[in-house]
Scaffold this active site. Sequence first.
Site, PDB file in Angstrom:
ATOM      1  N   ASP A 107      -1.197  -0.403   6.109  1.00 29.88           N
ATOM      2  CA  ASP A 107      -1.237   0.204   7.438  1.00 29.88           C
ATOM      3  C   ASP A 107      -2.583   0.019   8.124  1.00 29.88           C
ATOM      4  O   ASP A 107      -2.795   0.521   9.218  1.00 29.88           O
ATOM      5  CB  ASP A 107      -0.878   1.694   7.359  1.00 29.88           C
ATOM      6  CG  ASP A 107      -1.868   2.479   6.513  1.00 29.88           C
ATOM      7  OD1 ASP A 107      -2.696   1.846   5.839  1.00 29.88           O
ATOM      8  OD2 ASP A 107      -1.806   3.719   6.523  1.00 29.88           O
TER       9      ASP A 107
ATOM     10  N   ASP B  16       0.893  -1.150   0.000  1.00 33.36           N
ATOM     11  CA  ASP B  16       0.000   0.000   0.000  1.00 33.36           C
ATOM     12  C   ASP B  16       0.942   1.213   0.000  1.00 33.36           C
ATOM     13  O   ASP B  16       2.099   1.097   0.369  1.00 33.36           O
ATOM     14  CB  ASP B  16      -0.823  -0.056   1.291  1.00 33.36           C
ATOM     15  CG  ASP B  16      -1.610   1.209   1.555  1.00 33.36           C
ATOM     16  OD1 ASP B  16      -2.391   1.588   0.675  1.00 33.36           O
ATOM     17  OD2 ASP B  16      -1.439   1.794   2.633  1.00 33.36           O
TER      18      ASP B  16
ATOM     19  N   ASP C 227      -7.432  -0.562   4.221  1.00 34.24           N
ATOM     20  CA  ASP C 227      -6.970  -1.738   3.492  1.00 34.24           C
ATOM     21  C   ASP C 227      -7.115  -3.054   4.260  1.00 34.24           C
ATOM     22  O   ASP C 227      -6.582  -4.073   3.846  1.00 34.24           O
ATOM     23  CB  ASP C 227      -5.541  -1.550   2.969  1.00 34.24           C
ATOM     24  CG  ASP C 227      -4.577  -1.123   4.042  1.00 34.24           C
ATOM     25  OD1 ASP C 227      -4.904  -1.312   5.221  1.00 34.24           O
ATOM     26  OD2 ASP C 227      -3.512  -0.605   3.699  1.00 34.24           O
TER      27      ASP C 227
HETATM   28  P1  ADP Z   1      -3.945   4.835  -0.140  1.00 35.37           P
HETATM   29  O1  ADP Z   1      -4.274   3.728  -1.064  1.00 35.37           O
HETATM   30  O2  ADP Z   1      -2.833   5.668  -0.686  1.00 35.37           O
HETATM   31  O3  ADP Z   1      -3.672   4.359   1.247  1.00 35.37           O
HETATM   32  P2  ADP Z   1      -6.744   5.617   0.432  1.00 35.37           P
HETATM   33  O4  ADP Z   1      -7.406   4.451  -0.188  1.00 35.37           O
HETATM   34  O5  ADP Z   1      -6.787   5.722   1.904  1.00 35.37           O
HETATM   35  O6  ADP Z   1      -5.225   5.819  -0.094  1.00 35.37           O
HETATM   36  O7  ADP Z   1      -7.408   6.931  -0.182  1.00 35.37           O
HETATM   37  C1  ADP Z   1      -7.448   7.145  -1.559  1.00 35.37           C
HETATM   38  C2  ADP Z   1      -7.938   8.495  -1.940  1.00 35.37           C
HETATM   39  O8  ADP Z   1      -9.277   8.689  -1.461  1.00 35.37           O
HETATM   40  C3  ADP Z   1      -7.146   9.635  -1.353  1.00 35.37           C
HETATM   41  O9  ADP Z   1      -6.047   9.985  -2.142  1.00 35.37           O
HETATM   42  C4  ADP Z   1      -8.201  10.757  -1.317  1.00 35.37           C
HETATM   43  O10 ADP Z   1      -8.313  11.331  -2.570  1.00 35.37           O
HETATM   44  C5  ADP Z   1      -9.478  10.008  -1.026  1.00 35.37           C
HETATM   45  N1  ADP Z   1      -9.793   9.986   0.409  1.00 35.37           N
HETATM   46  C6  ADP Z   1      -9.886   8.905   1.201  1.00 35.37           C
HETATM   47  N2  ADP Z   1     -10.221   9.247   2.463  1.00 35.37           N
HETATM   48  C7  ADP Z   1     -10.288  10.585   2.473  1.00 35.37           C
HETATM   49  C8  ADP Z   1     -10.559  11.572   3.475  1.00 35.37           C
HETATM   50  N3  ADP Z   1     -10.807  11.246   4.750  1.00 35.37           N
HETATM   51  N4  ADP Z   1     -10.545  12.846   3.111  1.00 35.37           N
HETATM   52  C9  ADP Z   1     -10.305  13.213   1.833  1.00 35.37           C
HETATM   53  N5  ADP Z   1     -10.030  12.351   0.863  1.00 35.37           N
HETATM   54  C10 ADP Z   1     -10.024  11.073   1.153  1.00 35.37           C
HETATM   55 MG    MG Z   2      -3.467   3.421   3.197  1.00 34.55          MG
END
Ligand code: ADP
Ligand code: MG
Length: 672
Positions: free
Chosen positions: A559, A371, A563
């Site tokens: 983390d 991730d 996920d």
């Molecule tokens: P990663 O795969 O990098 O861990 P996430 O799946 O947690 O990322 O989030 C993916 C995308 O969803 C972020 O880049 C953002 O655009 C959006 N996102 C997720 N949660 C939030 C939040 N709490 N506030 C704003 N945007 C969010």
């Molecule tokens: Mg993440």
Amino acid sequence: MSKQHTHETCQQHVPAPAHASCGVHDHTAHSHTHAEIDLDCGCGHEHHHHHEQGSKKNVWPIVSLVIAAVLMAAGFILRLFDGLPEFVSDIVFVAAAVLSGYPVLIDGVKDLLKLRLDEHLLVSIAVIAACIIGEFPEAAAVTIFFQVGEMFEEFAVNRSKKSIAALTEIRPDTAHVMEKGTLVQKRAEEIPIGSVITVLPFERVPLDGTVRTGQSSLDASAITGESIPLEASAGTNALSGMINGSGTLELEVTNTYGDSAASRIIDMVENAASRKASTERTVSKFARIYTPVIVVAAILLAVIPSLITGEWSEWIHRSLIFLVASCPCALVLSVPLSFFAGIGAASKKGILVKGGEFIEKLSKADTVVFDKTGTLTTGELSVSSVIPSHGHTEEEVLQYAAGCEYYSNHPIAKAIVTAYGRMEEASVSDFQETPGHGTAARVLGKEVLCGGKNMMQQRGLDFAALPEAQVYVCVAGELIGAVQVSGTVRDDSAQAVRELKALGVNHVVMLTGDNEQAAAQTAQACGITEYRAGLLPGDKVTALEELKKGSAGTVFVGDGINDAPVLATADVGVAMGLGTDAAIEAGDIVLTNNRPSRLSDAVRLFRRTMGIVKFNIAFALIVKMAVLLLGALGLASMWAAVFADVGVSVLAVLNASRILRVRRETTQQLKS
Ligand code: ADP
Ligand code: MG
């Protein structure tokens, strides 16, 4: 520093002594602080305690063995005198056999009464039958060597158990609390979240907490395997199990005793034995059918050829050799011991494994999926720019964004709230979060949406006028701006990827919900060529399922934020840090120190563990089969049979205990 482990402070519930089966007699396990670790080799034995109580009796097995050996030697010397009738030396041999073998005989009888077939019964039958056919020296030799072997095994098992038990002795029971100007000791269990405790110099931290006052350092090696002490001052998060340096610290408690980092580690180590590797399960199944088969084969070997040839004594003798050679102890003990040692060695490096199962699976994996946010990059993001739409200000964008994100735990949310810095709880209501999309809330009376492209697309909002960003902010249906956040790539992410590739992991992939541009940057910084961006949590699961096809084993490192389903989908889920409950629950392996490079250490260690397991299995099977065959053909002596049993199991156990001898990375790790 060893004070924390003394008995007065460790009056916590002390579970039953650890036990290993296969007739290993536990002399030391009733010392006070041993954790309950069950080294069950699946052969269904109970524990046998003959000579356990008190240290005086601990020397008796050795003394009796020495006397028995002397008697046996005397027997052979007596045989040299021609004039002496043979029964004199025979009596001496029988005395030697009884002296060294009575505990085994008692167990053998017990086994028989319980209809349990194990090596005690095998040896008992062999010894009694040897006496019946007049082979007294062999009766003595079998019992003496069998006992010597058991003592060796016991020694090795106890050593491993002690080293694992040390891992569970990291949780002091009491904490110091300042009450009316005096320091009093209280049971750590009774201290609620939010209280303030005092950690004296060189004391182990009893509860997780944030430093309020004080300057010191913290030795985190027991928790993370990291040798360099952390600097501790106001604001530092201290975890239970860390050892304070030379300053006094005041901590504000952030977790209850039961939820503390130390408790989590102890739980994981103690429960690890229950999730067995498939090799381990196969071996114990094998052992269960093996012994009865051998007993039947030995009886047939004694009876059938004798009926044909009439040479009862010769065939009973061969059958005895066959019986002695057959004991499955080497496998039954060394295989679980190896996995156990692998789990212990890993914990010392800050790699917590929930069972032998994952040692085996990780050693085979050829695909590692990371991730991005919080895994390859640090969990702490920061706002890099705020871009207002026409007619709006940066201040306004950040204010609404911070309000909308106020209750979210996502690293992006934390970055935005921190950047704004003065949000009032009262101005936010109706908070909602959609994982992988973003958040919605009523802020200062207005409907606010805060999220990525997906979210805006879904609402039909046009963000084309704004630059690529992680977060777009929409107030009352109008897009007022965007916020870009960035994380720092962890300093060992690139090293982790490089080492995994060097270890022959042919697929290293990054999956992220972040945008293409941010993904490309991180991937490049880490040396990852395969990545996919813009994924929703569900897409990550689908992507992983695709990778699973045609792979010998997949590992997902995350983390735990957004996920957890992917962690559960992968063959091995690896969670970063002791931070979130979700990660610890969903992960099969937890890297306590947030270091991706520990994964390659784990792969190396577990491959070595599996190598030793496989070697031991092959070695034991080959030697045993050879001696069984030679015994049946009348070509192997009783001495060869004794070696096949005792020698092989001692060697296998010693080989297994090599796993624990990992390179020490810390100076004062778990010495106590
Ligand atoms: P990663 O795969 O990098 O861990 P996430 O799946 O947690 O990322 O989030 C993916 C995308 O969803 C972020 O880049 C953002 O655009 C959006 N996102 C997720 N949660 C939030 C939040 N709490 N506030 C704003 N945007 C969010
Ligand atoms: Mg993440």
